[in-house]
Design a protein around this motif. Structure first.
Motif, PDB file in Angstrom:
ATOM      1  N   ARG A   1       8.376 -11.541  -5.541  1.00 27.60           N
ATOM      2  CA  ARG A   1       7.458 -10.404  -5.584  1.00 27.60           C
ATOM      3  C   ARG A   1       7.978  -9.336  -4.642  1.00 27.60           C
ATOM      4  NH1 ARG A   1       2.041 -12.824  -3.884  1.00 27.60           N
ATOM      5  NH2 ARG A   1       1.782 -10.635  -3.378  1.00 27.60           N
TER       6      ARG A   1
ATOM      7  N   SER B   1       3.068  -3.745  -0.627  1.00 24.80           N
ATOM      8  CA  SER B   1       1.932  -3.620  -1.529  1.00 24.80           C
ATOM      9  C   SER B   1       1.455  -2.170  -1.522  1.00 24.80           C
ATOM     10  CB  SER B   1       0.803  -4.540  -1.079  1.00 24.80           C
ATOM     11  OG  SER B   1       0.298  -4.112   0.160  1.00 24.80           O
TER      12      SER B   1
ATOM     13  N   ARG C   1      -1.431  -1.160  -0.717  1.00 23.15           N
ATOM     14  CA  ARG C   1      -2.192  -0.950   0.517  1.00 23.15           C
ATOM     15  C   ARG C   1      -1.263  -0.556   1.660  1.00 23.15           C
ATOM     16  NH1 ARG C   1      -3.498  -4.064   5.092  1.00 23.15           N
ATOM     17  NH2 ARG C   1      -2.118  -5.663   4.270  1.00 23.15           N
ATOM     18  N   ASN C   2      -0.125  -1.242   1.777  1.00 19.60           N
ATOM     19  CA  ASN C   2       0.813  -0.916   2.849  1.00 19.60           C
ATOM     20  C   ASN C   2       1.426   0.468   2.657  1.00 19.60           C
ATOM     21  OD1 ASN C   2       0.377  -3.267   4.190  1.00 19.60           O
ATOM     22  ND2 ASN C   2       2.164  -4.311   3.362  1.00 19.60           N
TER      23      ASN C   2
END
Length: 69
Positions: A10, A14, A16-17
């Protein structure tokens, strides 16, 4: 074999980051602009700007250290 058992990696980031990094960069630029108050003699705003510029920098260094070391 279910799709969850796949060996593909993966991404290490993300959404969010990414949002947090962009917001912290905006906060850094705001703090950098306010930190010019130290040079102009406005020490209260300059110190506030210095803090605003250093907090995201330290946070990003901790994130990088956690991810790679």
């Amino acid at each position: 074999m279910s799709p969850n058992d796949s060996n593909t990696e993966r991404p290490s980031f993300s959404l969010r980051n990414v949002v947090l990094v962009v917001l912290s960069l905006l906060l850094f630029h705001l703090g950098r602009g306010l930190a010019r108050g130290l040079v102009e003699g406005n020490y209260v705003i300059g110190i506030l700007g210095l803090i605003l510029a250093l907090v995201p920098t330290v946070w990003l260094l901790f994130v990088i250290r956690e991810a790679y070391f």
